[in-house]
Design a protein around this motif. Structure first.
Motif, mmCIF file in Angstrom:
data_model
loop_
_atom_site.group_PDB
_atom_site.id
_atom_site.type_symbol
_atom_site.label_atom_id
_atom_site.label_comp_id
_atom_site.label_asym_id
_atom_site.label_seq_id
_atom_site.Cartn_x
_atom_site.Cartn_y
_atom_site.Cartn_z
ATOM 1 N N ARG A 160 0.839 -1.195 0.000
ATOM 2 C CA ARG A 160 0.000 0.000 0.000
ATOM 3 C C ARG A 160 0.874 1.245 0.000
ATOM 4 O O ARG A 160 2.026 1.202 0.421
ATOM 5 C CB ARG A 160 -0.950 0.008 1.197
ATOM 6 C CG ARG A 160 -0.265 0.153 2.551
ATOM 7 C CD ARG A 160 -1.290 -0.005 3.675
ATOM 8 N NE ARG A 160 -0.671 0.172 4.994
ATOM 9 C CZ ARG A 160 -1.305 -0.024 6.137
ATOM 10 N NH1 ARG A 160 -2.577 -0.423 6.136
ATOM 11 N NH2 ARG A 160 -0.669 0.161 7.282
ATOM 12 N N GLN A 161 0.287 2.311 -0.494
ATOM 13 C CA GLN A 161 1.010 3.586 -0.513
ATOM 14 C C GLN A 161 0.055 4.700 -0.135
ATOM 15 O O GLN A 161 -0.953 4.938 -0.825
ATOM 16 C CB GLN A 161 1.607 3.850 -1.893
ATOM 17 C CG GLN A 161 2.496 5.076 -1.937
ATOM 18 C CD GLN A 161 3.316 5.141 -3.203
ATOM 19 O OE1 GLN A 161 3.018 4.502 -4.206
ATOM 20 N NE2 GLN A 161 4.390 5.921 -3.155
ATOM 21 N N ALA A 162 0.371 5.350 0.963
ATOM 22 C CA ALA A 162 -0.400 6.489 1.425
ATOM 23 C C ALA A 162 0.168 7.757 0.802
ATOM 24 O O ALA A 162 1.331 7.796 0.408
ATOM 25 C CB ALA A 162 -0.343 6.571 2.945
ATOM 26 N N PRO A 163 -0.635 8.816 0.725
ATOM 27 C CA PRO A 163 -0.157 10.060 0.130
ATOM 28 C C PRO A 163 1.100 10.563 0.816
ATOM 29 O O PRO A 163 1.165 10.639 2.043
ATOM 30 C CB PRO A 163 -1.330 11.022 0.355
ATOM 31 C CG PRO A 163 -2.519 10.146 0.448
ATOM 32 C CD PRO A 163 -2.054 8.895 1.115
ATOM 33 N N GLY A 164 2.108 10.874 0.012
ATOM 34 C CA GLY A 164 3.341 11.415 0.550
ATOM 35 C C GLY A 164 4.255 10.412 1.222
ATOM 36 O O GLY A 164 5.263 10.796 1.814
ATOM 37 N N LYS A 165 3.906 9.139 1.118
ATOM 38 C CA LYS A 165 4.717 8.105 1.770
ATOM 39 C C LYS A 165 5.209 7.085 0.759
ATOM 40 O O LYS A 165 4.693 6.972 -0.344
ATOM 41 C CB LYS A 165 3.909 7.416 2.868
ATOM 42 C CG LYS A 165 3.531 8.320 4.025
ATOM 43 C CD LYS A 165 2.919 7.528 5.168
ATOM 44 C CE LYS A 165 2.619 8.408 6.354
ATOM 45 N NZ LYS A 165 2.052 7.643 7.486
ATOM 46 N N VAL A 179 -3.583 3.654 -1.279
ATOM 47 C CA VAL A 179 -3.848 2.864 -2.482
ATOM 48 C C VAL A 179 -3.216 1.497 -2.243
ATOM 49 O O VAL A 179 -2.035 1.411 -1.891
ATOM 50 C CB VAL A 179 -3.263 3.522 -3.740
ATOM 51 C CG1 VAL A 179 -3.505 2.631 -4.960
ATOM 52 C CG2 VAL A 179 -3.886 4.897 -3.960
ATOM 53 N N TYR A 180 -3.994 0.472 -2.427
ATOM 54 C CA TYR A 180 -3.530 -0.891 -2.194
ATOM 55 C C TYR A 180 -3.225 -1.577 -3.529
ATOM 56 O O TYR A 180 -4.058 -1.547 -4.451
ATOM 57 C CB TYR A 180 -4.586 -1.676 -1.422
ATOM 58 C CG TYR A 180 -4.626 -1.313 0.043
ATOM 59 C CD1 TYR A 180 -5.108 -0.084 0.467
ATOM 60 C CD2 TYR A 180 -4.140 -2.195 1.006
ATOM 61 C CE1 TYR A 180 -5.116 0.257 1.814
ATOM 62 C CE2 TYR A 180 -4.142 -1.868 2.349
ATOM 63 C CZ TYR A 180 -4.638 -0.634 2.734
ATOM 64 O OH TYR A 180 -4.643 -0.300 4.075
ATOM 65 N N GLN A 227 -8.172 2.243 -4.247
ATOM 66 C CA GLN A 227 -8.128 3.215 -3.150
ATOM 67 C C GLN A 227 -8.967 2.723 -1.978
ATOM 68 O O GLN A 227 -10.134 2.339 -2.132
ATOM 69 C CB GLN A 227 -8.658 4.565 -3.620
ATOM 70 C CG GLN A 227 -8.738 5.624 -2.535
ATOM 71 C CD GLN A 227 -7.366 6.113 -2.086
ATOM 72 O OE1 GLN A 227 -6.510 6.426 -2.909
ATOM 73 N NE2 GLN A 227 -7.170 6.174 -0.768
ATOM 74 N N VAL A 228 -8.370 2.790 -0.813
ATOM 75 C CA VAL A 228 -9.081 2.535 0.444
ATOM 76 C C VAL A 228 -8.970 3.791 1.296
ATOM 77 O O VAL A 228 -7.870 4.268 1.559
ATOM 78 C CB VAL A 228 -8.485 1.334 1.194
ATOM 79 C CG1 VAL A 228 -9.112 1.203 2.575
ATOM 80 C CG2 VAL A 228 -8.684 0.053 0.394
#
Length: 127
Positions: free
Chosen positions: A38-43, A93-94, A122-123
């Motif tokens: 997964r990727q979170a915003p800014g990470k 986002v997974y 998107q989750v």
């Protein structure tokens, strides 16, 4: 070329559950181990869970252990991620991924170990 297509994401409240699916467009040659990232915003993209071809080995990130469960149905070429007790920090986002090889890689958390990637779903978990 094999395509991985994720589905099942959405907007939920904290404490809710979701089940993500990842369907392969065609059976992947070589009986692959697969995983979720997964990727979170800014990470950076981070590992969530992975499972061997047979399903007898699985790994989880500490942050999801006890809440998420990875599973697969090889007859349907589909990987699942059951997510319970969702938290706002699970928002991301997974992506599902597949590798060449039936076993988990030496480091299943490393994205370079996987050859195929989906486009992501998107989750979003609201508090």
């Amino acid at each position: 070329q094999v395509q991985l297509v994720e589905s099942g994401g959405g907007l939920v409240q904290a404490g809710d559950s979701l089940r993500l699916s990842c369907a392969a467009s065609e059976p992947i040659v070589g009986r692959p181990a697969m995983g979720w990232f997964r990727q979170a915003p800014g990470k950076e993209r981070e590992f969530v869970a992975a499972m061997s071809w047979s399903g007898d080995a699985a790994r989880y990130a500490d942050s999801v252990k006890g809440r998420f469960t990875i599973s697969r149905d090889n007859a349907k070429s589909t990987l699942y991620l059951q997510m319970n007790s969702l938290k706002p920090e699970d928002t991301a986002v997974y992506y599902c991924a597949a590798r060449h090889g039936i076993l988990l890689p030496p480091d299943p958390t490393a994205s370079y170990a996987y050859a195929y990637w989906g486009q992501g779903t998107q989750v979003t978990v609201s508090s």
